[in-house]
Design an enzyme around this catalytic site. Structure first.
Site, short mmCIF file in Angstrom:
data_model
loop_
_atom_site.label_atom_id
_atom_site.label_comp_id
_atom_site.label_asym_id
_atom_site.label_seq_id
_atom_site.Cartn_x
_atom_site.Cartn_y
_atom_site.Cartn_z
N GLY A 40 -48.27 13.22 -10.56
CA GLY A 40 -46.92 13.69 -10.27
C GLY A 40 -45.96 12.52 -10.26
CG LEU A 43 -36.95 12.30 -5.96
CD1 LEU A 43 -35.98 12.89 -4.95
CD2 LEU A 43 -36.40 10.99 -6.49
N GLY A 45 -43.98 10.96 -6.14
CA GLY A 45 -44.92 10.26 -7.01
C GLY A 45 -44.30 9.09 -7.74
CG HIS A 266 -31.91 27.58 -0.51
ND1 HIS A 266 -30.59 27.97 -0.48
CD2 HIS A 266 -31.91 26.23 -0.44
CE1 HIS A 266 -29.83 26.89 -0.40
NE2 HIS A 266 -30.61 25.82 -0.37
NE ARG A 337 -31.82 24.55 2.70
CZ ARG A 337 -32.27 23.66 1.82
NH1 ARG A 337 -33.56 23.62 1.52
NH2 ARG A 337 -31.45 22.81 1.24
CG HIS A 429 -35.31 26.01 -2.24
ND1 HIS A 429 -34.98 25.60 -3.51
CD2 HIS A 429 -34.96 24.98 -1.43
CE1 HIS A 429 -34.45 24.39 -3.47
NE2 HIS A 429 -34.44 23.99 -2.22
CD GLU A 453 -42.04 21.55 -2.35
OE1 GLU A 453 -41.92 22.78 -2.16
OE2 GLU A 453 -41.45 20.96 -3.28
NE ARG A 463 -37.03 21.17 2.01
CZ ARG A 463 -35.82 21.13 1.43
NH1 ARG A 463 -34.92 20.26 1.86
NH2 ARG A 463 -35.53 21.93 0.43
CG LEU A 469 -33.60 15.11 -2.36
CD1 LEU A 469 -32.23 14.78 -2.93
CD2 LEU A 469 -34.58 15.36 -3.49
#
Length: 670
Positions: A40, A43, A45, A266, A337, A429, A453, A463, A469
């Site tokens: 992966g 972001l 990996g 979401h 959310r 989401h 994730e 979350r 991120l």
């Protein structure tokens, strides 16, 4: 095995510092002798691969896309959290820690979350140094905006394309290491099994998606940064290729799967328009900073809008129900959310939905355009009472903040969101569940790590926006490089891991057997036929609200669907060629197993927590009437499932959660 989270002793604020002071290190000369596989290249990996290579390890990086730039991280729009307190509005490391634990409905580890909050500020400095073009205020400082579930502005952003810009930063760091020969990049390769030697993860089996070749790859440790499993619902905001295969294969090799039922819905997505759709599109949560969410107060107005007899702009303020502001005055449109999603569902179920299917609410920017317009009119010495001037100036401010999102909405829906309110509805989401990991981010398989994730560790049952991120980059840049180094310090004399061993042979044959069976199956139905049926079961019975009857039904229906899949699926083409249907079939086969475990986990957890809302567990009276009701006496634990064959036979292990720094109490955003 007993679950040992390996949380360091000592005060919460000192745990990570003391841990780093006491771990074993690998000297630079010895790092050259050690190989690490990173699966992966999003972001998590991508940042991990770049950092490990920068440190001197030999990294083999794998992605199923044609380039790491295609990772789904690119789709993250709204921003990334960090406790910099640039706004001077009371933010701090502790406040970020507290908001994250509370937002996750008190179902995450204190130690992991505090570490995440602690390193968050480093991420921003790292990304600025890489050239990530974060938005800035008039004084040149990095700008911030608010996200749901918090009362401060801590979200750094780059218009509505923050994920893309952060990914380009990680990708550039990777490219530098690829150029130096420290990262060997394997594009268009999909991991299909983990190889264990003497109980340790020592490699993976992959399939070259272009040629179909099955390959063996070895290393001293394996890192999975392969994202979440939201596509088990078929319709989600995830990229079409996003899947659970790498994590699920690791699960089948002994890695416990934690909290699979914790899935985030979401609230701000473009509604479903029909059975023709293959995915859904997210409208960033950042829009809730300025957009106000409402439905008509009168059911007859909602019906008239659905039938095309009325326009939303014809309704006066008195005829609109800004239901989030009404129900949650302290947080308003910026509730978390899960809370916003359930509130939208409640209004639509009650008959106030505004699109043709009755499953949409409005996200309206008229107030923001007027507010910004008047402010700019004063600044530019124009007539603040001239509606046309105010509208023009306000529209320009909103365009500068969210323009690409508005453009995307208009292309999909064919309506101008500056002039008529956006229509939104909740959609799948993100997944808070994932592979169980300890404080070191190591799974229950020695030498196998999960980051971003792909693991369960930091978000609990829900979350907070802009935290994905943050976690992905925290794990990759600032946590894993320390924790994996401590493990690899014992491998400096091991030497290269050979691939001509019985363990690699067995794993390769296992993959070949599954590929052969799918390609040679004489079924009559497409892979998508089964994926869509699975998605409908999941959404209808394991979606925004769940109950025991539906969950038990889902378990039975998914098991039956999985049996039909192996009898009836048809995979055209061959295995030794580019064959997307075969790749899809392998992924859906894993979804069909995960879906059953998901439902089993949800059935076992007879409480409402975050994104997991059980209809049997609701506040019946008092100021929180109708809200989710947690059961802290019986369910303050992480559910970690051990693979035992069929999902129905999975064995539950519990990691008890201890709260020493935060008081356990029912969430309130009122």
């Amino acid at each position: 095995m007993a679950l040992d989270s390996k949380i360091p002793q000592g005060p919460l604020a000192d745990k990570w510092t003391n841990y780093k002071n006491e771990i074993n290190l690998v000297n630079p000369a010895n790092k050259r002798l050690i190989d690490v596989i990173v699966v992966g290249t999003g972001l998590a990996g991508g940042s991990a691969a770049a950092t490990l290579a920068e440190l001197g390890y030999n990294v083999k990086a794998f992605c199923f896309q044609d380039s790491p730039r295609r990772a789904h991280s690119i789709a993250a729009q709204g921003g990334i959290n960090a406790a910099k307190n640039y706004q001077g509005d009371g933010d701090s490391t502790y406040r970020l820690f507290y908001d994250t634990v509370k937002g996750g409905d008190y179902r995450s580890r204190e130690a992991n979350v505090y570490r995440l909050a602690e390193v968050s500020t480093n991420i921003i400095d790292q990304c600025v140094a890489q050239g990530v073009p974060f938005a800035r205020d008039y004084g040149g400082l990095l700008d911030n905006r608010s996200f749901g579930g918090v009362l401060v502005s801590r979200t750094f952003y780059a218009k509505g394309q923050t994920g893309q810009q952060l990914l380009l930063g990680a990708y550039s760091a990777m490219n530098r290491q690829i150029g130096r020969g420290k990262i060997k990049m394997y594009n268009r390769h999909e991991m299909l099994d983990v190889v264990k030697v003497d109980g340790k993860a020592r490699g993976i089996i992959t399939r070259n998606l272009v040629t179909g070749e099955i390959e063996r790859h070895s290393a001293h440790a394996v890192v999975l940064g392969t994202g979440g499993y939201g596509n088990v619902f078929y319709l989600s905001t995830n990229a079409m290729g996003s899947n659970v295969t790498a994590a699920w294969k690791a699960h089948k090799r002994g890695a416990y799967f934690a909290n699979p039922c914790y899935t985030q819905i979401h609230p701000t997505c473009i509604p479903v328009s029909g059975d023709h759709q293959s995915k859904l599109t997210l409208m960033s949560e950042s829009l809730r900073n300025d957009g106000r969410i409402w439905v008509p107060k009168k059911k007859e107005d909602a019906i008239a809008i659905r039938e095309g007899k009325k326009k939303p702009t014809e309704l006066t303020e008195d005829e609109r129900d800004y239901y989030l502001e009404r129900r949650y005055p302290a947080f308003g449109n910026l509730v978390p959310r899960d809370v916003a999603s359930r509130a939208a569902k409640e209004r639509c179920d009650a008959g106030f939905g505004v699109n043709k299917t009755g499953e949409a609410v409005y996200l309206d920017f008229a107030s923001a355009i007027e507010r910004y317009g008047k402010e700019q009119a004063y600044v530019q010495h124009k007539d603040a009472n001239d509606k046309a001037v105010v509208t023009e100036l306000g529209t320009e401010v909103v365009r500068n903040k969210y323009g690409n999102l508005f453009q995307m909405y208009e292309k999909i829906v064919d309506q101008n969101p500056y002039k008529t309110p956006m229509m939104i509805y909740p959609a799948v989401h993100y997944t808070m569940g994932g592979l169980w990991v300890d404080y070191n981010l190591q799974t229950s398989v020695e030498g196998l790590y999960a980051i971003g994730e792909a693991n369960f560790s930091d978000h609990g049952a829900n979350r907070l926006g802009a935290s994905a991120l943050m976690q992905g980059l925290a794990d990759g840049y600032f946590v894993l490089p320390y924790t994996i180094g401590d493990y690899l310090s014992h491998d400096i004399r091991t030497g290269p891991i050979p691939t001509d061993t019985p363990e690699f042979e067995e794993a390769e044959q296992n993959v070949r057997k599954q590929v052969d069976a799918l390609v040679n199956n004489n079924g009559t139905k497409s892979v998508d036929y089964f994926h869509k049926k699975l998605g409908k079961i999941m959404w209808n019975k394991c979606g925004m609200s769940r109950n025991a009857t539906d969950l038990q039904s889902a378990i039975d229906e998914i098991a039956e669907l999985r049996s039909d899949f192996y009898k009836e699926v048809r995979v055209p083409g061959g295995q030794n060629e580019f064959n997307e249907e075969l790749a899809k079939a392998l992924r859906v086969a894993d979804f069909l197993e995960l879906g059953e475990l998901f439902a089993k986990d949800a059935l076992t957890r007879n409480e409402s927590a975050g994104g997991h809302f059980r209809e049997e567990s609701v506040e019946l009276d008092g100021p929180q009437k109708g809200e989710a009701l947690r059961d802290d006496e019986n369910f303050t634990f992480v559910s970690a499932w051990e693979y035992k064959g069929a999902p129905k036979d999975a064995v539950l292990h519990k990691e008890e959660l201890e709260f020493e720094n935060i008081e356990l109490k029912q969430r309130s955003y009122k």
